[in-house]
Scaffold this motif. Structure first.
Motif, PDB file in Angstrom:
ATOM      1  N   MET A  66     -37.399  63.316 -68.111  1.00 36.88           N
ATOM      2  CA  MET A  66     -36.930  61.968 -67.918  1.00 36.88           C
ATOM      3  C   MET A  66     -35.316  62.486 -68.195  1.00 36.88           C
ATOM      4  N   GLY A  67     -34.701  62.740 -67.168  1.00 37.88           N
ATOM      5  CA  GLY A  67     -32.563  63.031 -67.356  1.00 37.88           C
ATOM      6  C   GLY A  67     -32.417  61.986 -66.720  1.00 37.88           C
ATOM      7  N   TRP A  68     -30.865  62.068 -67.039  1.00 38.50           N
ATOM      8  CA  TRP A  68     -30.064  62.367 -66.669  1.00 38.50           C
ATOM      9  C   TRP A  68     -28.923  63.375 -65.539  1.00 38.50           C
ATOM     10  N   TYR A  69     -28.098  63.722 -64.364  1.00 35.69           N
ATOM     11  CA  TYR A  69     -27.924  63.732 -63.983  1.00 35.69           C
ATOM     12  C   TYR A  69     -26.726  63.148 -63.539  1.00 35.69           C
ATOM     13  N   ARG A  70     -24.948  64.383 -63.218  1.00 38.24           N
ATOM     14  CA  ARG A  70     -24.141  63.204 -62.530  1.00 38.24           C
ATOM     15  C   ARG A  70     -23.842  64.604 -61.397  1.00 38.24           C
ATOM     16  N   GLN A  71     -22.920  63.620 -61.102  1.00 38.56           N
ATOM     17  CA  GLN A  71     -22.121  64.796 -59.990  1.00 38.56           C
ATOM     18  C   GLN A  71     -20.586  63.697 -59.423  1.00 38.56           C
ATOM     19  N   ALA A  72     -19.624  64.800 -60.006  1.00 39.49           N
ATOM     20  CA  ALA A  72     -17.906  64.370 -60.198  1.00 39.49           C
ATOM     21  C   ALA A  72     -17.725  64.964 -58.053  1.00 39.49           C
TER      22      ALA A  72
ATOM     23  N   GLY B  25     -54.667  58.830 -54.531  1.00 33.83           N
ATOM     24  CA  GLY B  25     -56.009  58.595 -54.118  1.00 33.83           C
ATOM     25  C   GLY B  25     -57.354  58.452 -54.969  1.00 33.83           C
ATOM     26  N   MET B  26     -58.066  59.737 -54.940  1.00 36.63           N
ATOM     27  CA  MET B  26     -58.767  59.696 -55.786  1.00 36.63           C
ATOM     28  C   MET B  26     -58.211  60.509 -57.375  1.00 36.63           C
ATOM     29  N   GLY B  27     -57.225  60.887 -56.692  1.00 42.42           N
ATOM     30  CA  GLY B  27     -56.541  62.059 -57.790  1.00 42.42           C
ATOM     31  C   GLY B  27     -55.172  61.703 -58.544  1.00 42.42           C
ATOM     32  N   SER B  28     -54.370  62.619 -58.511  1.00 42.00           N
ATOM     33  CA  SER B  28     -52.761  62.510 -58.434  1.00 42.00           C
ATOM     34  C   SER B  28     -52.230  63.785 -58.111  1.00 42.00           C
ATOM     35  N   ILE B  29     -51.075  63.473 -58.464  1.00 44.15           N
ATOM     36  CA  ILE B  29     -49.525  64.195 -57.991  1.00 44.15           C
ATOM     37  C   ILE B  29     -48.400  64.726 -58.525  1.00 44.15           C
ATOM     38  N   ARG B  30     -48.141  65.475 -58.984  1.00 49.83           N
ATOM     39  CA  ARG B  30     -46.520  65.895 -59.708  1.00 49.83           C
ATOM     40  C   ARG B  30     -45.662  65.351 -58.460  1.00 49.83           C
ATOM     41  N   GLY B  31     -44.284  64.559 -58.969  1.00 49.13           N
ATOM     42  CA  GLY B  31     -42.997  64.524 -58.406  1.00 49.13           C
ATOM     43  C   GLY B  31     -42.231  64.687 -58.584  1.00 49.13           C
ATOM     44  N   GLY B  32     -41.107  64.713 -58.386  1.00 52.01           N
ATOM     45  CA  GLY B  32     -39.674  64.291 -58.904  1.00 52.01           C
ATOM     46  C   GLY B  32     -39.190  63.054 -57.777  1.00 52.01           C
ATOM     47  N   TYR B  33     -38.909  62.253 -58.751  1.00 46.53           N
ATOM     48  CA  TYR B  33     -37.815  60.873 -58.137  1.00 46.53           C
ATOM     49  C   TYR B  33     -36.153  60.558 -58.129  1.00 46.53           C
ATOM     50  N   TRP B  34     -35.609  60.163 -57.285  1.00 52.78           N
ATOM     51  CA  TRP B  34     -34.208  59.522 -58.420  1.00 52.78           C
ATOM     52  C   TRP B  34     -34.117  58.778 -58.194  1.00 52.78           C
ATOM     53  N   GLY B  35     -33.361  58.220 -59.034  1.00 51.23           N
ATOM     54  CA  GLY B  35     -32.469  56.542 -59.059  1.00 51.23           C
ATOM     55  C   GLY B  35     -31.636  56.559 -58.369  1.00 51.23           C
ATOM     56  N   GLN B  36     -30.828  55.073 -57.557  1.00 55.10           N
ATOM     57  CA  GLN B  36     -29.466  55.242 -56.911  1.00 55.10           C
ATOM     58  C   GLN B  36     -27.918  56.151 -57.294  1.00 55.10           C
ATOM     59  N   GLY B  37     -28.112  56.020 -58.423  1.00 50.66           N
ATOM     60  CA  GLY B  37     -26.799  56.666 -58.815  1.00 50.66           C
ATOM     61  C   GLY B  37     -26.481  55.343 -60.206  1.00 50.66           C
ATOM     62  N   THR B  38     -25.601  55.703 -60.036  1.00 49.11           N
ATOM     63  CA  THR B  38     -24.615  54.422 -61.020  1.00 49.11           C
ATOM     64  C   THR B  38     -22.885  55.033 -61.602  1.00 49.11           C
ATOM     65  N   GLN B  39     -21.739  54.358 -61.299  1.00 40.28           N
ATOM     66  CA  GLN B  39     -20.472  54.704 -61.129  1.00 40.28           C
ATOM     67  C   GLN B  39     -20.639  55.227 -62.809  1.00 40.28           C
ATOM     68  N   VAL B  40     -19.847  56.806 -63.491  1.00 38.15           N
ATOM     69  CA  VAL B  40     -18.962  56.240 -64.472  1.00 38.15           C
ATOM     70  C   VAL B  40     -17.454  56.613 -65.079  1.00 38.15           C
TER      71      VAL B  40
ATOM     72  N   LEU C  59     -16.157  59.737 -74.776  1.00 39.10           N
ATOM     73  CA  LEU C  59     -15.499  59.645 -73.769  1.00 39.10           C
ATOM     74  C   LEU C  59     -14.044  61.055 -73.333  1.00 39.10           C
ATOM     75  N   LYS C  60     -14.653  60.670 -72.384  1.00 41.80           N
ATOM     76  CA  LYS C  60     -13.525  61.931 -71.124  1.00 41.80           C
ATOM     77  C   LYS C  60     -13.039  61.244 -70.739  1.00 41.80           C
ATOM     78  N   PRO C  61     -12.054  61.458 -69.723  1.00 46.12           N
ATOM     79  CA  PRO C  61     -11.932  61.717 -67.770  1.00 46.12           C
ATOM     80  C   PRO C  61     -12.338  63.015 -67.433  1.00 46.12           C
ATOM     81  N   GLU C  62     -13.121  63.800 -68.171  1.00 45.74           N
ATOM     82  CA  GLU C  62     -13.977  64.870 -66.858  1.00 45.74           C
ATOM     83  C   GLU C  62     -15.845  64.090 -67.231  1.00 45.74           C
ATOM     84  N   ASP C  63     -15.732  63.767 -67.778  1.00 38.17           N
ATOM     85  CA  ASP C  63     -16.881  62.737 -67.458  1.00 38.17           C
ATOM     86  C   ASP C  63     -17.549  61.520 -66.529  1.00 38.17           C
ATOM     87  N   THR C  64     -16.067  61.240 -65.429  1.00 37.10           N
ATOM     88  CA  THR C  64     -16.001  60.941 -64.746  1.00 37.10           C
ATOM     89  C   THR C  64     -17.440  61.235 -63.015  1.00 37.10           C
ATOM     90  N   ALA C  65     -17.852  60.082 -62.966  1.00 35.69           N
ATOM     91  CA  ALA C  65     -19.378  60.734 -62.222  1.00 35.69           C
ATOM     92  C   ALA C  65     -20.053  59.290 -62.016  1.00 35.69           C
TER      93      ALA C  65
END
Length: 123
Positions: free
Chosen positions: A34-40, A104-119, A85-91
């Protein structure tokens, strides 16, 4: 299906601290990472920090020594403590989960995203 619910974020002055949390729910059999990404504005989404299922962590150079990622496997929750925190962390910060889910009877690996939160860090 996997749902990620983020909380935290907000407005803080430079030098201040904020914490984010992200809880995953759904038919999760195992959490690979699990991780955190950001987009300015006007920039590509970038990795901030990631924690694997075994507890290994990795950080972007820009946040090393200031941010700390941690996880609670039982709660399927990941946290991001952000200090000095620095202004450049804003995102918009997005939670990401790399999980294996029941399918089903098995499993599957996938990636999922949250809705995002403003900083926002003011100077």
């Amino acid at each position: 299906q996997v749902h990620l619910v983020e909380s935290g974020g907000g407005l803080v002055q430079a030098g201040g601290s904020l914490s984010l949390s992200c809880a995953a729910s759904g038919s999760i059999r195992s959490t690979n990472a699990m991780g955190w990404y950001r987009q300015a504005p006007g920039k590509q989404r970038e990795l901030v920090a990631i924690i694997t299922g075994s507890g290994s962590t990795n950080y972007a150079d820009s946040v090393k020594g200031r941010f700390t990622i941690s996880g609670d496997a039982a709660k399927k929750t990941v946290y991001l403590q952000m200090n000095s925190l620095k202004p450049e962390d804003t995102a918009v910060y997005y939670c990401n989960a790399d999980v294996t889910t029941a399918r089903g009877m098995g499993s599957i690996r996938g990636g999922y995203w949250g809705q995002g939160t403003q900083v926002t860090v003011s100077s």
